[in-house]
Design a protein around this motif. Structure first.
Motif, PDB file in Angstrom:
ATOM      1  N   MET A 187       0.885  -1.167  -0.178  1.00 28.61           N
ATOM      2  CA  MET A 187       0.077   0.175   0.013  1.00 28.61           C
ATOM      3  C   MET A 187       0.849   1.286  -0.051  1.00 28.61           C
ATOM      4  SD  MET A 187      -3.070  -0.952   2.425  1.00 28.61           S
ATOM      5  CE  MET A 187      -1.796  -1.561   3.743  1.00 28.61           C
ATOM      6  N   GLY A 188       1.984   0.955   0.213  1.00 24.38           N
ATOM      7  CA  GLY A 188       3.047   2.147   0.309  1.00 24.38           C
ATOM      8  C   GLY A 188       3.149   3.039   1.689  1.00 24.38           C
ATOM      9  N   ASN A 189       2.150   2.820   2.442  1.00 24.97           N
ATOM     10  CA  ASN A 189       2.087   3.723   3.508  1.00 24.97           C
ATOM     11  C   ASN A 189       2.119   2.816   4.854  1.00 24.97           C
ATOM     12  OD1 ASN A 189       1.300   5.339   5.935  1.00 24.97           O
ATOM     13  ND2 ASN A 189      -0.391   6.271   4.848  1.00 24.97           N
ATOM     14  N   ARG A 190       3.472   2.848   5.521  1.00 26.43           N
ATOM     15  CA  ARG A 190       3.736   2.061   6.448  1.00 26.43           C
ATOM     16  C   ARG A 190       2.952   2.271   7.673  1.00 26.43           C
ATOM     17  NH1 ARG A 190       5.843  -2.594   7.692  1.00 26.43           N
ATOM     18  NH2 ARG A 190       6.925  -2.718   9.791  1.00 26.43           N
ATOM     19  N   GLY A 191       2.484   3.668   7.972  1.00 23.46           N
ATOM     20  CA  GLY A 191       1.738   3.652   9.163  1.00 23.46           C
ATOM     21  C   GLY A 191       0.408   2.988   8.892  1.00 23.46           C
ATOM     22  N   MET A 192      -0.426   3.065   7.598  1.00 24.69           N
ATOM     23  CA  MET A 192      -1.501   2.336   7.353  1.00 24.69           C
ATOM     24  C   MET A 192      -1.340   0.977   7.786  1.00 24.69           C
ATOM     25  SD  MET A 192      -3.990   4.490   6.330  1.00 24.69           S
ATOM     26  CE  MET A 192      -5.112   3.711   5.249  1.00 24.69           C
ATOM     27  N   GLU A 193      -0.330   0.224   7.135  1.00 22.05           N
ATOM     28  CA  GLU A 193       0.233  -1.086   7.404  1.00 22.05           C
ATOM     29  C   GLU A 193       0.046  -1.555   8.948  1.00 22.05           C
ATOM     30  OE1 GLU A 193       3.314  -2.510   5.315  1.00 22.05           O
ATOM     31  OE2 GLU A 193       2.761  -1.695   3.403  1.00 22.05           O
ATOM     32  N   GLU A 194       0.642  -0.692   9.683  1.00 28.31           N
ATOM     33  CA  GLU A 194       0.423  -0.974  11.126  1.00 28.31           C
ATOM     34  C   GLU A 194      -1.106  -0.877  11.700  1.00 28.31           C
ATOM     35  OE1 GLU A 194       3.082  -2.069  12.857  1.00 28.31           O
ATOM     36  OE2 GLU A 194       4.224  -2.074  11.260  1.00 28.31           O
ATOM     37  N   LEU A 195      -1.937  -0.599  11.210  1.00 26.75           N
ATOM     38  CA  LEU A 195      -3.691  -0.435  11.716  1.00 26.75           C
ATOM     39  C   LEU A 195      -3.952  -1.607  12.151  1.00 26.75           C
ATOM     40  CD1 LEU A 195      -4.939   2.624   9.719  1.00 26.75           C
ATOM     41  CD2 LEU A 195      -4.278   2.623  11.911  1.00 26.75           C
ATOM     42  N   ILE A 196      -3.730  -2.657  11.295  1.00 28.26           N
ATOM     43  CA  ILE A 196      -4.616  -3.934  11.556  1.00 28.26           C
ATOM     44  C   ILE A 196      -3.723  -4.729  12.703  1.00 28.26           C
ATOM     45  CG2 ILE A 196      -4.904  -6.244  10.556  1.00 28.26           C
ATOM     46  CD1 ILE A 196      -5.395  -5.005   7.913  1.00 28.26           C
ATOM     47  N   PRO A 197      -2.146  -4.673  12.783  1.00 33.08           N
ATOM     48  CA  PRO A 197      -1.845  -5.229  14.071  1.00 33.08           C
ATOM     49  C   PRO A 197      -2.125  -4.496  15.408  1.00 33.08           C
ATOM     50  CG  PRO A 197      -0.147  -5.049  12.043  1.00 33.08           C
ATOM     51  CD  PRO A 197      -1.594  -4.508  11.845  1.00 33.08           C
ATOM     52  N   LEU A 198      -2.498  -3.164  15.106  1.00 34.66           N
ATOM     53  CA  LEU A 198      -2.866  -2.755  16.369  1.00 34.66           C
ATOM     54  C   LEU A 198      -3.980  -2.975  16.797  1.00 34.66           C
ATOM     55  CD1 LEU A 198      -2.379   0.194  18.242  1.00 34.66           C
ATOM     56  CD2 LEU A 198      -3.683   1.282  16.426  1.00 34.66           C
ATOM     57  N   VAL A 199      -5.039  -3.282  16.074  1.00 30.58           N
ATOM     58  CA  VAL A 199      -6.354  -3.563  16.400  1.00 30.58           C
ATOM     59  C   VAL A 199      -6.112  -4.792  17.061  1.00 30.58           C
ATOM     60  CG1 VAL A 199      -8.738  -4.206  15.705  1.00 30.58           C
ATOM     61  CG2 VAL A 199      -7.662  -1.990  14.935  1.00 30.58           C
ATOM     62  N   ASN A 200      -5.342  -5.833  16.434  1.00 34.15           N
ATOM     63  CA  ASN A 200      -5.206  -7.171  16.885  1.00 34.15           C
ATOM     64  C   ASN A 200      -4.705  -7.123  18.354  1.00 34.15           C
ATOM     65  OD1 ASN A 200      -5.817  -7.940  14.423  1.00 34.15           O
ATOM     66  ND2 ASN A 200      -3.716  -8.749  13.671  1.00 34.15           N
ATOM     67  N   LYS A 201      -3.866  -6.302  18.643  1.00 35.88           N
ATOM     68  CA  LYS A 201      -3.300  -6.093  19.958  1.00 35.88           C
ATOM     69  C   LYS A 201      -4.330  -5.805  21.053  1.00 35.88           C
ATOM     70  CE  LYS A 201       1.396  -4.921  19.291  1.00 35.88           C
ATOM     71  NZ  LYS A 201       2.532  -3.604  19.076  1.00 35.88           N
ATOM     72  N   LEU A 202      -5.269  -4.934  20.547  1.00 30.98           N
ATOM     73  CA  LEU A 202      -6.504  -4.564  21.533  1.00 30.98           C
ATOM     74  C   LEU A 202      -7.293  -5.352  21.446  1.00 30.98           C
ATOM     75  CD1 LEU A 202      -7.291  -0.860  19.972  1.00 30.98           C
ATOM     76  CD2 LEU A 202      -6.817  -1.456  22.226  1.00 30.98           C
ATOM     77  N   GLN A 203      -7.582  -6.588  20.544  1.00 29.10           N
ATOM     78  CA  GLN A 203      -8.437  -7.712  20.492  1.00 29.10           C
ATOM     79  C   GLN A 203      -7.954  -8.568  21.622  1.00 29.10           C
ATOM     80  OE1 GLN A 203      -8.910  -8.852  16.466  1.00 29.10           O
ATOM     81  NE2 GLN A 203     -11.118  -8.550  16.750  1.00 29.10           N
ATOM     82  N   ASP A 204      -6.687  -8.892  21.615  1.00 28.55           N
ATOM     83  CA  ASP A 204      -5.960  -9.795  22.589  1.00 28.55           C
ATOM     84  C   ASP A 204      -5.933  -9.415  23.905  1.00 28.55           C
ATOM     85  OD1 ASP A 204      -5.557 -11.324  20.218  1.00 28.55           O
ATOM     86  OD2 ASP A 204      -3.204 -11.029  20.479  1.00 28.55           O
ATOM     87  N   ALA A 205      -5.864  -8.227  23.986  1.00 31.62           N
ATOM     88  CA  ALA A 205      -6.111  -7.328  25.419  1.00 31.62           C
ATOM     89  C   ALA A 205      -7.091  -7.473  26.101  1.00 31.62           C
ATOM     90  CB  ALA A 205      -5.325  -5.894  25.335  1.00 31.62           C
ATOM     91  N   PHE A 206      -8.229  -7.386  25.100  1.00 30.65           N
ATOM     92  CA  PHE A 206      -9.710  -7.471  25.802  1.00 30.65           C
ATOM     93  C   PHE A 206      -9.967  -8.960  25.983  1.00 30.65           C
ATOM     94  CE2 PHE A 206     -10.699  -3.086  23.620  1.00 30.65           C
ATOM     95  CZ  PHE A 206     -10.324  -2.572  24.782  1.00 30.65           C
ATOM     96  N   SER A 207      -9.708  -9.585  25.013  1.00 31.32           N
ATOM     97  CA  SER A 207      -9.849 -11.295  25.357  1.00 31.32           C
ATOM     98  C   SER A 207      -9.102 -11.750  26.494  1.00 31.32           C
ATOM     99  CB  SER A 207      -9.567 -11.918  23.964  1.00 31.32           C
ATOM    100  OG  SER A 207     -10.166 -11.665  22.734  1.00 31.32           O
ATOM    101  N   SER A 208      -8.180 -11.406  26.696  1.00 33.58           N
ATOM    102  CA  SER A 208      -7.339 -11.874  27.788  1.00 33.58           C
ATOM    103  C   SER A 208      -7.694 -11.465  29.020  1.00 33.58           C
ATOM    104  CB  SER A 208      -5.946 -11.531  27.901  1.00 33.58           C
ATOM    105  OG  SER A 208      -5.518 -10.259  27.786  1.00 33.58           O
TER     106      SER A 208
END
Length: 539
Positions: free
Chosen positions: A1-22
């Protein structure tokens, strides 16, 4: 996609999901995600396996996916998988991943065909995937199998609704091409929660299994049942290919060849297939996260502030300090007393506009219910006249009396006064019942301390029951007092004693205008009752 910041969005939400699940809860945050919905055996799991390029999901006929699987795909140089419930353990053999999913499913749902809404979190790192998070949900079914409950259809539907009703959830609606799209379970659910088709992505599977002479061209060109995000066709491996361990890379090549060689889909070949679907989902999810992130951030910040404020209150809290416990206990009991008083006496702050509170209900009992119960005590006038007649005759006995005896009057009146007991006691019961309800509502704030709540309710209820007995005794005593002495000289009582006096007062008030009488009869009032009350004279 050419935008490094945008590529980090999905892993960021993954971390939130894991935190709430735990921590076992979602903090009421609607995280952006893609939910995969479809009928049973529509090919949902096969699509996910094609993304990863590995066989790692439980397979077979009937209901296989029995718990939501939160699949987080992360682009990395090495290939391995991790489960949130097996923290730190890396699975490099994807056959072990399948066995672990089956074991974890059975641990919660049992070995038969039951389902559970508790998700399994699986993260797959691979150089062949794009950053993507999907929730694989159980396929919709109609008939219970094995020891499944009779309402399995509604249980699965309720579970799907928990995910797809959220505004931040994109819906990946998987429908097989070899059945009529109008009968698609996935599109039916998507239409219910997303009538405008704003967040639904259509996936058409089993295009290679359609009858000869038919095709899904109108659907894939978004003409038949249009969706804003369109439809993408895929061709998965058949059961025979899976049993024969056909390589997914070869299957993807065969899929590409199918679209390029098929006359109906040749012009759409660049916008079909699993690799294109994965790319589209990556873009759609990234854009979706970007759009929803500001609102999510605001909500998270407001929750963080409220939690920090709560934490501040307990900053110097020492659980082992007995004085704190005593103080907290006293505060809770005092608050219970204040709440009880407010509900009975009324309060200007926090006025309930949905229903009447305790005090207002008691007021209604006194001023509406009790008078209604009194009015309901109807008596038959004929029976009353007969009773009066019998009472007078029985008191006179063999003699014929000239005057109505007082005893006959008292006997009848006492009988009527006794009838007041039942509605009066009923009124007390209604008030006590209302007070018990008020106690329960006030004790709800003590629900964190069940024993304290139970004891508080018991003590206050016991006290009210004691007072109930005294109140009833007092009411019965009052009625007995009224029975024991009938005051006929009371101003509300109209008897012979004050009839003449009342008549005199009324006549004085009545102004007689000036009259000129030449000849005729003149009636003179104000002559004592014993002489007849009035007399006529000739002028």
């Amino acid at each position: 996609m050419g935008n490094r910041g945008m590529e980090e969005l999905i892993p960021l939400v993954n971390k939130l999901q894991d935190a709430f699940s735990s921590i076992g809860q979602s903090c009421h945050l609607d995280l952006p995600q893609i939910a995969v919905v479809g009928g049973q055996s529509a090919g949902k799991s096969s699509v996910l396996e094609n993304f990863v390029g590995r066989d790692f999901l439980p397979r077979g006929s009937g209901i296989v996916t029995r718990r939501p699987l939160v699949l987080q795909l992360v682009n990395a140089t090495t290939e391995y998988a991790e489960f949130l419930h097996c923290k730190g353990k890396k699975f490099t053999d994807f056959e072990e991943v399948r066995l672990e999913i089956e074991a974890e499913t059975d641990r919660v749902t049992g070995t038969n065909k039951g389902i559970s809404p508790v998700p399994i979190n699986l993260r797959v790192y691979s150089p062949h995937v794009l950053n993507l998070t999907l929730v694989d949900l159980p396929g919709m079914t109609k008939v219970p199998v094995g020891d499944q409950p009779p309402d399995i259809e509604f249980q699965i539907r309720d579970m799907l609704m928990q995910f797809v009703t959220k505004e931040n959830c994109l819906i990946l609606a998987v429908s097989p091409a070899n059945s009529d799209l109008a009968n698609s379970d996935a599109l039916k659910v998507a239409k219910e929660v997303d009538p405008q088709g704003q967040r639904t992505i259509g996936v058409i599977t089993k295009l290679d299994l359609m009858d000869e002479g038919t095709d899904a061209r109108d659907v894939l060109e978004n003409k038949l049942l249009p969706l804003r995000r369109g439809y993408i066709g895929v061709v998965n491996r058949s059961q025979k290919d899976i049993d024969g361990k056909k390589d997914i890379t070869a299957a993807l090549a065969a899929e590409r060849k199918f679209f390029l060689s098929h006359p109906s889909y040749r012009h759409l070949a660049d916008r079909m297939g699993t690799p294109y679907l994965q790319k589209v989902l990556n873009q759609q999810l990234t854009n979706h996260i970007r759009d929803t992130l500001p609102g999510l951030r605001n909500k998270l910040q407001s929750q963080l502030l409220s939690i920090e404020k709560e934490v501040e209150e307990y900053k110097n809290f020492r659980p082992d300090d007995p004085t704190r416990k005593t103080k907290a206990l006293l505060q809770m009991v005092q608050q219970f007393g204040v709440d009880f008083e407010k509900r009975i006496e009324g309060s200007g702050d926090q006025v309930d506009t949905l229903e009447l509170s305790g005090g207002a209900r008691i007021n209604r009992i006194f001023h509406e219910r009790f008078p209604f119960e009194l009015v309901k005590m109807e008596f038959d006038e004929k029976d009353l006249r007969r009773e009066i007649s019998y009472a007078i005759k029985n008191i006179h006995g063999v003699r014929t009396g000239l005057f109505t005896p007082d005893m006959a009057f008292e006997a009848i009146v006492k009988k009527q006064i006794v009838k007041l007991k039942e509605p009066s006691l009923k009124c007390v019961d209604l008030v006590v019942s209302e007070l018990a309800t008020v106690i329960k509502k006030c004790a709800e704030k003590l629900s964190s301390y069940p024993r304290l709540r139970e004891e508080t309710e018991r003590i206050v209820t016991t006290y009210i029951r004691e007072r109930e007995g005294r109140t009833k005794d007092q009411i019965l005593l009052l009625i007995d007092i009224e029975q024991s002495y009938i005051n006929t000289n009371h101003e509300d009582f109209i008897g012979f004693a004050n009839a003449q006096q009342r008549s005199t007062q009324l006549n004085k008030k009545r102004a007689i205008p000036n009259q000129v009488i030449r000849r005729g009869w003149l009636t003179i009032n104000n002559i004592s009752l014993m002489k007849g009350g009035s007399k006529e004279y000739w002028f």
